[in-house]
Design an enzyme around this catalytic site. Structure first.
Site, mmCIF file in Angstrom:
data_model
loop_
_atom_site.group_PDB
_atom_site.id
_atom_site.type_symbol
_atom_site.label_atom_id
_atom_site.label_comp_id
_atom_site.label_asym_id
_atom_site.label_seq_id
_atom_site.Cartn_x
_atom_site.Cartn_y
_atom_site.Cartn_z
ATOM 1 N N GLY A 183 29.089 -46.360 -34.851
ATOM 2 C CA GLY A 183 28.651 -47.650 -35.408
ATOM 3 C C GLY A 183 27.264 -48.006 -34.903
ATOM 4 O O GLY A 183 26.364 -48.346 -35.678
ATOM 5 N N HIS A 184 27.076 -47.904 -33.586
ATOM 6 C CA HIS A 184 25.750 -48.163 -33.009
ATOM 7 C C HIS A 184 24.714 -47.201 -33.603
ATOM 8 O O HIS A 184 23.599 -47.603 -33.932
ATOM 9 C CB HIS A 184 25.774 -47.942 -31.494
ATOM 10 C CG HIS A 184 26.645 -48.894 -30.731
ATOM 11 N ND1 HIS A 184 27.748 -48.483 -30.016
ATOM 12 C CD2 HIS A 184 26.566 -50.232 -30.549
ATOM 13 C CE1 HIS A 184 28.303 -49.524 -29.432
ATOM 14 N NE2 HIS A 184 27.615 -50.598 -29.733
ATOM 15 N N MET A 240 25.315 -53.101 -25.950
ATOM 16 C CA MET A 240 25.845 -53.157 -24.586
ATOM 17 C C MET A 240 26.314 -51.765 -24.147
ATOM 18 O O MET A 240 27.097 -51.630 -23.201
ATOM 19 C CB MET A 240 26.979 -54.175 -24.495
ATOM 20 C CG MET A 240 26.478 -55.586 -24.810
ATOM 21 S SD MET A 240 27.454 -56.889 -24.091
ATOM 22 C CE MET A 240 29.028 -56.592 -24.851
ATOM 23 N N GLN A 287 28.203 -63.460 -34.979
ATOM 24 C CA GLN A 287 27.024 -63.210 -34.140
ATOM 25 C C GLN A 287 25.762 -63.013 -34.987
ATOM 26 O O GLN A 287 24.720 -63.600 -34.706
ATOM 27 C CB GLN A 287 27.268 -61.974 -33.272
ATOM 28 C CG GLN A 287 26.058 -61.479 -32.516
ATOM 29 C CD GLN A 287 26.406 -60.377 -31.540
ATOM 30 O OE1 GLN A 287 26.848 -60.639 -30.441
ATOM 31 N NE2 GLN A 287 26.235 -59.128 -31.944
HETATM 32 P P1 AMP Z 1 27.708 -54.156 -28.873
HETATM 33 O O1 AMP Z 1 27.284 -52.968 -28.074
HETATM 34 O O2 AMP Z 1 29.175 -54.255 -29.067
HETATM 35 O O3 AMP Z 1 27.078 -55.428 -28.385
HETATM 36 O O4 AMP Z 1 27.121 -53.912 -30.316
HETATM 37 C C1 AMP Z 1 25.755 -53.691 -30.532
HETATM 38 C C2 AMP Z 1 25.452 -53.783 -32.013
HETATM 39 O O5 AMP Z 1 26.219 -52.798 -32.696
HETATM 40 C C3 AMP Z 1 25.864 -55.152 -32.601
HETATM 41 O O6 AMP Z 1 24.885 -55.552 -33.538
HETATM 42 C C4 AMP Z 1 27.173 -54.821 -33.275
HETATM 43 O O7 AMP Z 1 27.471 -55.675 -34.354
HETATM 44 C C5 AMP Z 1 26.927 -53.403 -33.747
HETATM 45 N N1 AMP Z 1 28.196 -52.715 -33.992
HETATM 46 C C6 AMP Z 1 29.269 -52.654 -33.167
HETATM 47 N N2 AMP Z 1 30.277 -51.988 -33.747
HETATM 48 C C7 AMP Z 1 29.837 -51.607 -34.963
HETATM 49 C C8 AMP Z 1 30.409 -50.896 -36.052
HETATM 50 N N3 AMP Z 1 31.660 -50.435 -36.007
HETATM 51 N N4 AMP Z 1 29.659 -50.686 -37.155
HETATM 52 C C9 AMP Z 1 28.385 -51.154 -37.228
HETATM 53 N N5 AMP Z 1 27.786 -51.847 -36.245
HETATM 54 C C10 AMP Z 1 28.491 -52.078 -35.126
#
Ligand code: AMP
Length: 282
Positions: A36-37, A30, A155
């Site tokens: 992390g991403h 998103m 999720q």
């Molecule tokens: P989001 O943008 O929050 O929907 O996250 C996109 C993807 O990044 C999802 O698969 C999340 O689980 C992953 N994600 C978010 N935060 C982290 C993190 N700290 N470490 C690893 N993956 C992450």
């Protein structure tokens, strides 16, 4: 990096690559990208030939309209980060592109307990929205591998079930949670923490770590430790836990014993920001 806003154009591009024998890795996000991403992008680059990242703030997974409106949007910075991470393709659709027939919530029946507990209980309708958008995105990209973070533990379990249910050829790869130096799980929402809230937020991972250490004690028992974890977080002025639960890591059901794989999961509000985190315990 190529940027596509239209489904047809993205599909045509990917089709040609697939015909040429390339494997496709997919990282749905998103936006408001952080390290992390980028660790998902890195893993996808390691495991597949072409990495596709999508940025789409999915309106149907926000049960709280205010949370949706406050969601950080940083497309320019995101694009730069993805370029630097050598992502091959960015898919940047608008809401009409993903939902040409409107965003009316679709029920996603048949997933049962795993979608109604924990986040499902505290964010009613959230997983319907996640299933809705992921069904759509997976149909568009048809990746060989899908990369998701363990940070959103429930999720990734649910998307694993979606892949099974729909008999998709995509393989789900779950990537470990990236943390700040002090242990806070990276999240797009962290930018909304003020200084006090940011300082307090370290207690989430500290508590999870303490629970992990406690569960290893041969004489410890699950309900007691769970209660202790919740109480520890509640004791901090400024932290409002929504839940702190120890569950079976595969089913999210309350575990009967320590012989199964366990995960501790929590959601808290700090300074008006809702944060989630989890830790596999054994
Ligand atoms: P989001 O943008 O929050 O929907 O996250 C996109 C993807 O990044 C999802 O698969 C999340 O689980 C992953 N994600 C978010 N935060 C982290 C993190 N700290 N470490 C690893 N993956 C992450």
């Amino acid at each position: 990096m190529l940027i596509f806003k239209r489904i047809n154009e993205l599909k045509a591009h990917l089709k040609a690559l697939k015909r040429g024998g390339k494997t496709i890795g997919f990282v749905p996000t998103m936006g408001a990208l952080h390290a992390g991403h980028l660790s998902l992008i890195k893993e996808s680059r390691k495991q597949t030939n072409i990495t596709v990242c999508s940025i789409f703030v999915n309106p149907t997974q926000f049960n709280d309209r205010k949370d949706f409106l406050k969601y950080p949007i940083t497309i320019e910075a995101d694009t730069e980060k993805l370029e630097r991470a050598k992502c091959d393709v960015l898919f940047l659709p608008n809401v009409e592109e993903i939902y040409p027939n409107g965003t009316a919530p679709k029920n996603a029946p048949g997933y049962g307990f795993i979608t109604t507990t924990l986040e499902g209980e505290h964010r009613p309708g959230h997983f319907n929205g996640v299933i809705q958008v992921m069904t759509r995105l997976l149909k568009i990209v048809e990746p060989d591998k899908l990369f998701m973070g363990r940070k959103d533990y429930q999720q990734q379990l649910i998307i694993g079930q979606l892949i099974k249910k729909k008999k998709l050829k995509t393989k789900l790869v779950t990537v470990d949670t990236m943390r700040e130096k002090d242990g806070l799980a990276m999240s797009s929402r962290n930018v909304r923490l003020d200084r006090t809230a940011r300082k307090l937020s370290v207690e989430i991972s500290k508590t999870l770590k303490a629970v992990k250490a406690a569960i290893r004690h041969p004489k410890s028992n699950i309900p007691q430790i769970q209660k202790w974890g919740l109480a520890k977080l509640s004791d901090f002025k400024g932290i409002e836990p929504e839940y702190f639960e120890i569950r079976n890591a595969a089913t999210l059901k309350p575990p009967k014993s320590k012989t199964v794989k366990l995960v501790a999961l929590t959601a808290v509000k700090i300074g008006g920001v809702r944060l989630i985190d989890n830790m596999v315990l054994n």
